[in-house]
Design a protein around this motif. Structure first.
Motif, short mmCIF file in Angstrom:
data_model
loop_
_atom_site.label_atom_id
_atom_site.label_comp_id
_atom_site.label_asym_id
_atom_site.label_seq_id
_atom_site.Cartn_x
_atom_site.Cartn_y
_atom_site.Cartn_z
N LEU A 20 0.78 -1.19 -0.05
CA LEU A 20 -0.09 0.02 -0.01
C LEU A 20 0.71 1.15 -0.05
O LEU A 20 0.86 2.23 -0.66
CB LEU A 20 -0.93 0.00 1.12
N VAL A 21 2.00 1.27 0.93
CA VAL A 21 2.75 2.41 0.80
C VAL A 21 3.58 2.49 -0.60
O VAL A 21 3.78 3.64 -1.07
CB VAL A 21 3.77 2.21 2.00
N ALA A 22 4.04 1.31 -1.15
CA ALA A 22 4.79 1.62 -2.40
C ALA A 22 3.78 1.99 -3.71
O ALA A 22 4.45 2.88 -4.08
CB ALA A 22 5.12 0.03 -2.73
N VAL A 23 2.64 1.47 -3.45
CA VAL A 23 1.60 1.92 -4.59
C VAL A 23 1.33 3.79 -4.24
O VAL A 23 1.20 4.16 -4.98
CB VAL A 23 0.39 0.91 -4.59
N GLY A 24 1.10 3.68 -3.12
CA GLY A 24 0.93 5.26 -2.74
C GLY A 24 1.94 6.25 -3.12
O GLY A 24 1.95 7.27 -3.63
N GLY A 25 3.08 5.75 -3.00
CA GLY A 25 4.38 6.35 -3.18
C GLY A 25 4.67 6.56 -4.78
O GLY A 25 4.80 7.82 -4.98
N ALA A 26 4.32 5.78 -5.48
CA ALA A 26 4.21 5.69 -6.86
C ALA A 26 2.97 7.02 -7.32
O ALA A 26 3.47 7.73 -8.05
CB ALA A 26 3.91 4.45 -7.71
N VAL A 27 2.12 6.76 -6.75
CA VAL A 27 1.11 7.83 -6.91
C VAL A 27 1.48 9.26 -6.67
O VAL A 27 1.39 10.39 -7.23
CB VAL A 27 -0.26 7.64 -6.42
N ARG A 32 3.76 14.85 -7.93
CA ARG A 32 4.89 15.81 -7.85
C ARG A 32 5.45 16.19 -8.96
O ARG A 32 5.54 17.15 -9.28
CB ARG A 32 6.06 15.04 -6.70
N MET A 33 5.46 15.22 -9.98
CA MET A 33 5.90 15.57 -11.17
C MET A 33 4.90 16.34 -12.17
O MET A 33 5.39 17.25 -12.83
CB MET A 33 6.40 14.15 -11.98
N SER A 55 2.15 22.41 0.49
CA SER A 55 0.95 21.67 0.21
C SER A 55 0.81 20.44 1.03
O SER A 55 -0.15 20.19 1.57
CB SER A 55 0.53 21.85 -0.99
N GLY A 56 1.79 19.56 0.60
CA GLY A 56 1.86 18.31 1.42
C GLY A 56 2.03 18.49 2.84
O GLY A 56 1.33 17.66 3.68
N ALA A 57 2.49 19.47 3.34
CA ALA A 57 2.68 19.64 4.99
C ALA A 57 1.26 20.05 5.39
O ALA A 57 0.87 19.30 6.58
CB ALA A 57 3.49 20.69 5.32
N PHE A 58 0.58 20.86 4.74
CA PHE A 58 -0.75 21.18 5.06
C PHE A 58 -1.79 19.91 5.31
O PHE A 58 -2.55 19.46 5.97
CB PHE A 58 -1.25 22.14 4.40
N GLY A 85 -1.07 8.83 3.78
CA GLY A 85 -0.02 9.72 4.72
C GLY A 85 1.23 9.42 4.14
O GLY A 85 2.19 10.15 3.88
N THR A 86 1.80 7.96 4.56
CA THR A 86 3.37 7.53 4.19
C THR A 86 3.22 7.53 2.66
O THR A 86 4.53 7.76 2.36
CB THR A 86 3.53 6.41 4.88
N GLY A 87 2.56 6.93 1.95
CA GLY A 87 2.83 6.44 0.62
C GLY A 87 2.64 7.58 -0.15
O GLY A 87 3.46 8.23 -0.80
N VAL A 88 1.22 8.28 -0.52
CA VAL A 88 1.20 9.33 -1.52
C VAL A 88 1.84 10.57 -1.01
O VAL A 88 2.57 11.06 -1.90
CB VAL A 88 -0.50 9.50 -1.68
N LEU A 89 1.55 11.09 0.18
CA LEU A 89 2.27 12.44 0.60
C LEU A 89 3.70 12.16 0.74
O LEU A 89 4.48 13.27 0.32
CB LEU A 89 1.49 12.68 1.80
N GLY A 90 4.42 10.96 1.12
CA GLY A 90 5.51 10.93 1.22
C GLY A 90 6.44 10.95 -0.05
O GLY A 90 7.33 11.35 -0.51
N GLY A 91 5.67 10.28 -1.23
CA GLY A 91 6.16 10.38 -2.70
C GLY A 91 5.81 11.71 -3.01
O GLY A 91 6.72 12.13 -4.19
N TYR A 92 4.91 12.53 -2.62
CA TYR A 92 4.46 13.74 -3.19
C TYR A 92 5.35 14.69 -2.67
O TYR A 92 6.07 15.66 -3.60
CB TYR A 92 3.04 14.15 -2.81
N THR A 93 5.75 14.83 -1.58
CA THR A 93 6.57 15.88 -0.88
C THR A 93 8.08 15.39 -0.84
O THR A 93 8.25 14.13 -1.33
CB THR A 93 6.53 15.83 0.72
#
Length: 146
Positions: A20-27, A32-33, A55-58, A85-93
């Protein structure tokens, strides 16, 4: 230890959560790109990196507070926290890109520009995470956060 007994896997290391974290990180990385393509950087200022991180912090402050206000860390809430939180926002920020950009400015005799980017961005990031949490609390009180 017998052939039938195993050391239990810590819950956070279970494959479903890691996946779940890996898929979220890819998203999040794709998001971010996309922001980087839309928000160009001007001169030495990495504007898209700053926009993404703030925006990610907020959003992260809002998300974690909204989940906490809903009670115990259920399976569904844990999935949202880890996936978004960890996946999407971790990959985004991208605080690593932020650190590299700030360090690059400082190393190229742009100490003032590096500090003007670094210090306020970190401070504003903390403030925005707090505002995100406050927004979640306000929405919860008014009944809109459900």
């Amino acid at each position: 230890m017998t052939a039938t007994s195993r050391t239990p896997v810590r819950d956070y290391l279970a494959f479903r959560w890691l996946a779940l974290v890996a898929v979220g990180g890819a998203v999040g990385t794709a998001l971010r790109m996309a922001v980087s393509a839309i928000v160009p950087s001007e001169g030495p200022f990495p504007i898209s990196v700053i926009v993404v991180n703030l925006s990610g912090a907020f959003i992260l402050g809002w998300l974690l507070e909204a989940l906490a206000l809903r009670g115990q860390d259920t399976i569904a809430r844990r999935g949202i926290r880890l996936g978004v939180g960890t996946g999407v926002l971790g990959g985004y920020t991208t605080y690593s890109a932020f650190a590299v950009a700030s360090d690059g400015l400082i190393d190229t005799d742009n100490l003032a520009v590096g500090l003007v980017i670094a210090l306020p961005t970190v401070i504003v990031g903390v403030v925005l995470a707090s505002l995100g949490a406050a927004t979640a609390r306000t929405l919860q009180r008014t009944g809109q956060g459900r």
